[in-house]
Design a protein around this motif. Structure first.
Motif, PDB file in Angstrom:
ATOM      1  N   VAL A  80       3.654  12.097  -3.643  1.00 14.30           N
ATOM      2  CA  VAL A  80       2.492  11.363  -4.160  1.00 14.30           C
ATOM      3  C   VAL A  80       1.257  11.594  -3.294  1.00 14.30           C
ATOM      4  CG1 VAL A  80       1.590   9.040  -4.566  1.00 14.30           C
ATOM      5  CG2 VAL A  80       3.883   9.643  -5.358  1.00 14.30           C
ATOM      6  N   THR A  81       1.451  11.793  -1.991  1.00 14.02           N
ATOM      7  CA  THR A  81       0.319  11.956  -1.072  1.00 14.02           C
ATOM      8  C   THR A  81       0.060  13.410  -0.711  1.00 14.02           C
ATOM      9  OG1 THR A  81       1.755  11.608   0.849  1.00 14.02           O
ATOM     10  CG2 THR A  81       0.675   9.663  -0.094  1.00 14.02           C
ATOM     11  N   GLY A  96       0.793  -1.220   0.000  1.00 15.36           N
ATOM     12  CA  GLY A  96       0.000   0.000   0.000  1.00 15.36           C
ATOM     13  C   GLY A  96       0.823   1.267   0.000  1.00 15.36           C
ATOM     14  N   ALA A 155       7.021   9.433  -1.383  1.00 12.25           N
ATOM     15  CA  ALA A 155       5.741   9.217  -0.716  1.00 12.25           C
ATOM     16  C   ALA A 155       5.079  10.541  -0.358  1.00 12.25           C
ATOM     17  CB  ALA A 155       5.946   8.374   0.539  1.00 12.25           C
ATOM     18  N   ALA A 193       2.492   4.150  -1.523  1.00 12.41           N
ATOM     19  CA  ALA A 193       2.317   4.777  -2.836  1.00 12.41           C
ATOM     20  C   ALA A 193       3.575   5.536  -3.230  1.00 12.41           C
ATOM     21  CB  ALA A 193       1.123   5.733  -2.802  1.00 12.41           C
TER      22      ALA A 193
END
Length: 367
Positions: free
Chosen positions: A334-335, A309, A331, A311
């Motif tokens: 991306v988030t 999970g 990360a 990402a």
């Protein structure tokens, strides 16, 4: 800093060539030195297995003269699909950096970018002002405009009585209207671009008129005694004063982040520390701000397979382990988490920490 500038990188499957090289050319042998730096970076990429076409793209960008005063460095990220990022920074780089890998290596550039701040510089006098917006790390203004310009009754007349008071009133009205024009431009730039700092310089009386007219804006306003709108007003003094104001703003912001982290750690509330805990917080989608010492984090690795999970964008063919700094920054991008460059000594000795979007019981620091 916001990660929107690097987020598009992770829409590419990679692998990535990353190079950060000084490209200043002002010294007597500047052209030759810049070419050597660019070539050294290209050679390193080739040695690490980067395809010839990708190396050529990077070398071409690094070889472009910046036509800007020293120091200037260039950060380039490229894949087989082309150059994805090309940024100039007003920084000196003692040695060229170049990597070829599954994730972009943005740590060096990110460290420099996070020591800069977006700001508006307004140089004012009785005729108005020159207003410029600078992006963080920009080597030239992104926008600039001259506002005001009314000069009717510019000079107060001698004498007394009603005539003197009437003309003086006209003069002050003109000055106020010019200040109002400058304020409108400052307000627009702050609101349109979410600028955190306004630096105000120039004539003292005009500065006060601008401050008195300035509405409630979501930015800190710093007054400088140095500088003005004419060529003889001390450009060097103004430049140094602006640089000091920017340094102070960066230090103040970083201290605020560290104080918030320590406060949350003391209350065991909405915080993660250590690489393992922070990666797991990314998996849960909790991270609001990543606080990272890139150099310290680079000494650790992350095994993506251990974190289902996690990402990291469209990146394909991930190896079994990757440098932790690259994984954590990816990360964050991306988030849509912010990144704050810090030092492990201010993060309780851990290379990374995170301020979370909602509470999660802390499990203690881990490496």
């Amino acid at each position: 800093m916001k990660t929107d500038q690097i987020a598009p990188l992770y829409a590419d499957p990679g692998p990535f060539a990353s190079a950060y090289v000084e490209v200043s050319r002002e010294a007597e042998d500047g052209d030759h030195l810049a070419e050597l730096q660019a070539r050294a970076a290209a050679d390193r990429l080739a040695e690490q297995g980067a395809p010839e076409a990708v190396v050529a793209q990077v070398l071409e960008r690094l070889s472009e003269p910046p036509h800007l005063p020293a120091p200037v460095s260039r950060f380039v990220v490229a894949t087989e699909r082309g150059v994805l990022l090309d940024e100039l920074t007003p920084r000196h780089r003692a040695q060229p950096e170049a990597t070829w890998g599954s994730l972009p290596d943005v740590s060096g550039w990110l460290t420099d970018a996070d020591t800069a701040v977006d700001f508006v510089l307004a140089l004012v006098d009785h005729e108005g002002g020159d207003v410029r917006r600078y992006a963080a790390n920009a080597v030239a203004p992104e926008e600039e405009a001259t506002r005001g310009g009314l000069t009717e009754f510019e000079h107060k007349i001698r004498g007394g009585g009603w005539a003197h008071l009437r003309y003086q009133h006209h003069v002050e009205n003109v000055w106020r209207r010019n200040a109002t024009d400058v304020v409108a431009e400052i307000d627009r730039l702050v609101r349109d671009h979410d600028v955190a700092l306004v630096v105000l310089a120039g004539d003292p009386q005009s500065r006060q008129q601008v401050l008195a007219t300035l509405p409630d804006i979501d930015a800190e306003v710093v007054e400088l005694d140095a500088g003005g709108r004419n060529a003889d007003s001390g450009d060097d003094a103004l430049e140094h004063a602006v640089e000091q104001a920017l340094r102070d703003e960066v230090v103040q912001e970083k201290l605020a982040q560290v104080h918030e982290l320590r406060d949350r750690m003391g209350r065991d509330y909405a915080v993660a520390t250590g690489i393992g805990d922070v990666v797991e917080a990314f998996v849960r989608g909790q991270v609001d701000r990543l606080l990272i010492d890139p150099a310290a984090a680079a000494g650790f690795t992350v095994e993506p397979g251990r974190y289902p999970g996690l990402a990291l964008g469209a990146v394909a063919d991930l190896p079994a382990s990757l440098p932790a700094d690259r994984v954590l920054v990816a990360a964050a991008a991306v988030t849509d988490a912010d990144v704050v460059v810090s030092r492990a000594s201010t993060l309780g000795g851990a290379p990374v920490a995170a301020l979370l979007r909602w509470d999660q019981p802390a499990r203690g620091a881990s490496a």
